[in-house]
Design an enzyme around this catalytic site. Structure first.
Site, PDB file in Angstrom:
ATOM      1  N   GLU A  78       3.890 -20.602  40.012  1.00  9.26           N
ATOM      2  CA  GLU A  78       4.493 -20.265  38.717  1.00  9.26           C
ATOM      3  C   GLU A  78       5.501 -21.301  38.208  1.00  9.26           C
ATOM      4  O   GLU A  78       6.562 -20.939  37.703  1.00  9.26           O
ATOM      5  CB  GLU A  78       5.195 -18.895  38.820  1.00  9.26           C
ATOM      6  CG  GLU A  78       4.253 -17.778  39.194  1.00  9.26           C
ATOM      7  CD  GLU A  78       4.967 -16.462  39.485  1.00  9.26           C
ATOM      8  OE1 GLU A  78       4.459 -15.422  39.049  1.00  9.26           O
ATOM      9  OE2 GLU A  78       6.027 -16.467  40.153  1.00  9.26           O
TER      10      GLU A  78
HETATM   11  C1  TNX Z   1       4.637 -13.166  41.797  1.00  9.76           C
HETATM   12  S1  TNX Z   1       3.229 -14.076  44.167  1.00  9.76           S
HETATM   13  C2  TNX Z   1       5.397 -14.096  42.476  1.00  9.76           C
HETATM   14  C3  TNX Z   1       6.742 -13.711  42.940  1.00  9.76           C
HETATM   15  C4  TNX Z   1       7.106 -12.316  42.522  1.00  9.76           C
HETATM   16  C5  TNX Z   1       5.914 -11.419  42.706  1.00  9.76           C
HETATM   17  C6  TNX Z   1       6.191  -9.980  42.429  1.00  9.76           C
HETATM   18  C7  TNX Z   1       3.933 -15.348  43.803  1.00  9.76           C
HETATM   19  C8  TNX Z   1       3.441 -16.533  44.473  1.00  9.76           C
HETATM   20  N1  TNX Z   1       4.924 -15.301  42.901  1.00  9.76           N
HETATM   21  O1  TNX Z   1       7.692 -14.635  42.477  1.00  9.76           O
HETATM   22  O2  TNX Z   1       8.168 -11.880  43.304  1.00  9.76           O
HETATM   23  O3  TNX Z   1       4.892 -11.848  41.851  1.00  9.76           O
HETATM   24  O4  TNX Z   1       5.109  -9.198  42.780  1.00  9.76           O
END
Ligand code: TNX
Length: 527
Positions: A332
């Protein structure tokens, strides 16, 4: 005093009487085991673990002795036994419990053979990890009250027969986010103990994110001093000193669990950006962040100081991490330009290699040029990135959010958790197959499974347990047992019979209505 002595004598007489009794018939095939072992043959009798039972290990095998002491300590509070551990040349020839390393390659790193008859319990394994996994089987074969922290009445019998067992996948893990809310060393140890009881072998610690920096880096002290000072909702946060981290690593090692530390970057880095101005493109520190949004932060990928920073962090972390892997996050990074992201991941991968570790990244890193021994962690609901990784001959850790995310709510009224990937009740968590979940990602592309627990909504160990149980045993079984034998209707009964163990271990588990919760002993129906 006199009275005490005579009581003691009376107890001795009782014990002697007990040890002379004929073995109770027991059916190994009816015992409840999670994960389900590979092969089991029942012989209809039992071994009685008494106050006189000793555990024998081979001379000079301090590691086997460690496993023996682990099980001796574990059963001490409920049985009242002080089980002696003895080194000898031929443990399997003794009456009692024998832990033997038989250097038989076919057992692999964690496989074992457990042979139980009326006089002996013999565990054979190729590696000490196999002995440790076998001891978890022995633990589940004992009555559930073995898990009690107060003295309980025996007998402590193990059904006789043979179990041959080894894992289907080499990587069977869970992840704990200690950033969004901080969890102390004691909580992490409890998490490790619960994982160990289901034969899991990897704990991934998500140590840094926008809301906090939780691992001391001696060359960049403000990361924890300032960056570790808060958490979601504005609480006081916290961090592990390197010495505390080493204590966690050692505790996990003693349970044959590898810690994989994650430093999430170039996104998810607000805590670092708030601590050091020079890591920001504009040379200004950001504010500490206590919300739950994602995707707004990035390290300055075109500054040399950024790579000096990454090098220092990875160097210090590698020095206290005996496991092969360091996780660099990479998810992300929405405000990092794609070309900058690729440049960053390529450089960071080289830094990890330079410090003699292998890299893991969330599958987003597949946009970069991955080395063959890098692992990519599949998490998104769409497999595009994971498939890109497979194309580069990189192996995959399976963590599909809609199946394995321990922070997904069980249902719409679940008081904890999120639901962006859907609701994940116990059937949704268990009833899928790792190697056929994504077309194009088959067994040879997969190292195993990991269930991540993100901590936006959880603050205490009770909260952790509520989301982790009863889903965790299912992930452990998906990773350990052969998928051909998987059957939800059969599994839910076995899981339901873990109730008493959960209670004895004081686990704050979610009583999913999908599970027929029942005590282990089958109470005969009286007409
Ligand atoms: C996505 S899974 C994220 C996390 C959040 C999570 C909450 C991932 C690699 N990144 O930063 O905590 O969703 O479910």
């Amino acid at each position: 005093m006199n009275k005490l002595l005579s009581l003691g004598q009376a107890l001795m007489v009782m014990l002697l009487l007990f040890s002379c009794k004929t073995p109770t018939p027991k059916d190994l095939g009816k015992e409840i085991l999670i994960p389900q072992p590979t092969k089991l043959i029942a012989t209809g009798s039992s071994f009685d673990w008494t106050a006189k039972t000793k555990i024998y290990v081979e001379e000079g095998r301090e590691d086997s002795k460690g496993v023996a002491n682990y099980i001796a300590d574990l059963i001490a509070p409920s049985t009242g036994y002080i089980t002696e551990v003895e080194s000898t040349t031929n443990p399997a020839s003794k009456k009692g419990i024998a832990l033997v390393i038989s250097e038989n390659e076919s057992f692999g790193n964690e496989g074992y053979k457990l042979t139980i008859d009326e006089k002996r319990v013999v565990v054979e394994a190729n590696k000490t990890a196999g002995l440790f996994r076998a001891v978890q089987t022995i633990r589940q074969l004992l009555p559930a009250k073995i898990e009690s922290d107060t003295l309980q009445a025996g007998p402590w019998e193990l059904a006789s027969g043979t179990i041959e067992d080894q894992p289907n996948y080499e990587f069977r893990g869970a992840m704990l986010d200690v950033v969004r809310h901080f969890f102390d060393v004691k909580d992490v140890k409890r998490f490790i103990d619960l994982m160990a009881s289901y034969k899991m072998n990897v704990l991934h610690l998500h140590l840094t994110d926008d809301q906090g920096w939780r691992i001391e880096i001696k060359s960049w002290p403000n990361l924890t001093k300032h960056g570790g000072s808060t958490q979601v909702g504005g609480g006081k946060g916290g961090f592990y000193t390197q010495e505390q981290y080493a204590e966690i690593v050692k505790y996990a090692q003693d349970r044959y669990i590898t810690i994989i530390p994650e430093i999430d970057m170039p996104g998810h880095t607000n805590a670092a950006l708030a601590s050091y101005a020079e890591l920001n493109a504009n040379n200004k520190v950001t504010e500490l962040y206590t919300g739950t949004h994602v995707g707004f932060s990035t390290l300055a990928t075109d500054k040399e100081i950024t790579y000096q920073f990454v090098d220092d962090v990875i160097r210090e972390l590698a020095a206290i991490t005996p496991g092969d892997y360091i996780h660099i996050g990479g998810d992300e990074s929405h405000v990092t330009k794609k070309k900058d992201y690729i440049y960053f991941v390529n450089r960071v991968q080289k830094i990890v290699t330079k410090h003699k570790k292998k890299m893991i990244g969330w599958a987003d890193v597949a946009a970069a040029e991955l080395e063959e021994n890098t692992l990519a962690q599949f998490w998104q609901t769409k497999p595009k990135n994971a498939l890109l990784a497979v194309k580069q001959n990189v192996k995959i850790i399976m963590s599909p959010a809609n199946r394995t995310y321990l922070d997904m709510q069980y249902d719409s009224i679940c008081p904890l958790g999120l639901h962006w990937a859907g609701y994940v009740d116990v059937d949704q968590a268990y009833d899928w197959t790792i190697e056929s979940f994504v077309e194009g990602i088959s067994k040879e592309n997969i190292v195993g499974i990991e269930a991540p627990l993100w901590a936006e909504t959880i603050k205490t160990i009770d909260d952790i347990e509520y989301l982790v149980f009863p889903r965790l045993p299912g992930y452990a079984e998906l990773g350990w047992s052969k998928s051909e034998n998987k059957n939800w209707d059969e599994y839910k009964i076995r899981l339901g019979k873990q109730k008493e163990r959960f209670q004895q271990l004081k686990i704050n588990y979610y009583q999913s209505p999908l599970i027929p919760w029942a005590n282990e002993e089958i109470v005969p129906v009286v007409e």
